[in-house]
Scaffold this active site. Structure first.
Site, mmCIF file in Angstrom:
data_model
loop_
_atom_site.group_PDB
_atom_site.id
_atom_site.type_symbol
_atom_site.label_atom_id
_atom_site.label_comp_id
_atom_site.label_asym_id
_atom_site.label_seq_id
_atom_site.Cartn_x
_atom_site.Cartn_y
_atom_site.Cartn_z
ATOM 1 C CD GLU A 289 45.943 45.935 38.616
ATOM 2 O OE1 GLU A 289 44.826 46.003 38.088
ATOM 3 O OE2 GLU A 289 46.709 44.966 38.432
ATOM 4 N N GLY B 272 36.497 46.144 35.103
ATOM 5 C CA GLY B 272 35.400 46.909 34.515
ATOM 6 C C GLY B 272 34.105 46.516 35.223
ATOM 7 C CG MET C 109 41.548 41.382 31.030
ATOM 8 S SD MET C 109 42.436 42.589 30.032
ATOM 9 C CE MET C 109 43.071 41.554 28.728
ATOM 10 C CD GLU C 110 44.829 40.245 34.733
ATOM 11 O OE1 GLU C 110 43.965 40.741 35.501
ATOM 12 O OE2 GLU C 110 45.239 40.820 33.719
ATOM 13 C CG ASP D 246 36.901 50.231 32.983
ATOM 14 O OD1 ASP D 246 38.025 49.912 33.361
ATOM 15 O OD2 ASP D 246 36.107 49.399 32.488
#
Ligand code: ADE
Length: 257
Positions: free
Chosen positions: A18, A84, A201-202, A225
């Protein structure tokens, strides 16, 4: 160090793929270490920025966000990375700018059923009076203007679901939790119950820290995804191509700060 008087902008990514997307567009001037994280100071799009790789998960994101606010006096915290996809209307490569950020794994589990609450709320009796973090309205309006007529580069046929296509770019709800979602049942639940377009997740941890410090936040996520059983494979296959989309949008958004 340049004498750039603009407010300092903190840019956080979770993983090397990233952060690598900023490439030579980021003119690095110096690197300092805090808490074992490397904070690269320099210029991006003519603005004074600190770029940092936080690693995955909410705690890493919160530590780095706090250091950016406290040590570097950042006036805004930006996150660029992959997620996702949860919304059936979206595909790999589409990009979401977070308008509502929710920590989906904070809450209560009753009889195996998870109910999410606002972080910090005692999740037993009453529902929280608020739920999640909303993008500042003035900022949302400036972002909308900055993205008018803006088109991302075409996706390859493989990422684009069979044919090369231009990715969608829209505001949406982004869900954050300390799990990589690799499960169609969870993907459907998160979309149906919380209205999420993307899961990562952040992001909402960064929003929580930014809100505590009274500074702006922006989270941009491109879909690597679709969070179902194929997501681990797709993540590896499409990470590099899709992470580029988030970084391109984030570079465009730096002008609104
Ligand atoms: N980041 C990218 N893909 C993800 C997924 N499926 N779940 C959580 N975070 C992600």
């Amino acid at each position: 160090m340049s004498e750039n008087p603009s407010p300092v902008i903190g840019i956080i990514c979770a993983i090397p793929d990233e952060i690598a997307q900023f490439g030579s567009a980021f003119k690095q001037e110096k690197v300092t270490s805090h808490g074992g994280f490397a904070f690269a100071e320099g210029e991006l799009e003519g603005k004074h920025c600190i770029l940092v790789e936080a690693g995955m998960g909410k705690v890493n994101a919160a530590v780095v966000a706090t250091i950016l606010a406290q040590e570097f006096a950042c006036k805004s915290l930006l996150f660029s990375g992959v997620a996702g996809g949860l919304d059936p209307a979206l595909g790999v490569g589409d990009v979401i700018v977070g308008k509502h950020l929710i920590q989906h794994d904070y809450g209560i589990i009753n009889n195996g059923v998870t109910e999410s609450y606002h972080p910090g709320h005692l999740p037993i009796f009453a529902p929280s009076e608020r739920f999640g973090y909303y993008l500042d309205e003035g900022l949302a309006s400036r972002i909308g203007t900055a993205l008018e007529g803006f088109e991302l580069p075409m996706l390859s046929a493989e990422a684009g679901g069979g044919e090369a296509r231009t990715p969608k770019l829209q505001f949406g709800t982004i869900l954050t939790g300390d799990q990589f979602v690799n499960c169609t049942a969870t993907r459907n639940r998160l979309h149906n119950e919380l209205g999420g377009q993307a899961v990562e997740m952040e992001g909402a941890a960064v929003a929580q820290v930014a809100e505590r410090f009274g500074i702006d936040w922006i989270v941009v996520r491109s879909l690597s995804d679709l969070a179902g059983e194929e997501s681990g494979m797709d993540f590896i296959k499409f990470l590099h191509e899709t992470a580029a989309g988030a970084a391109i949008v984030l570079r465009r958004l730096i002008r609104v700060l």
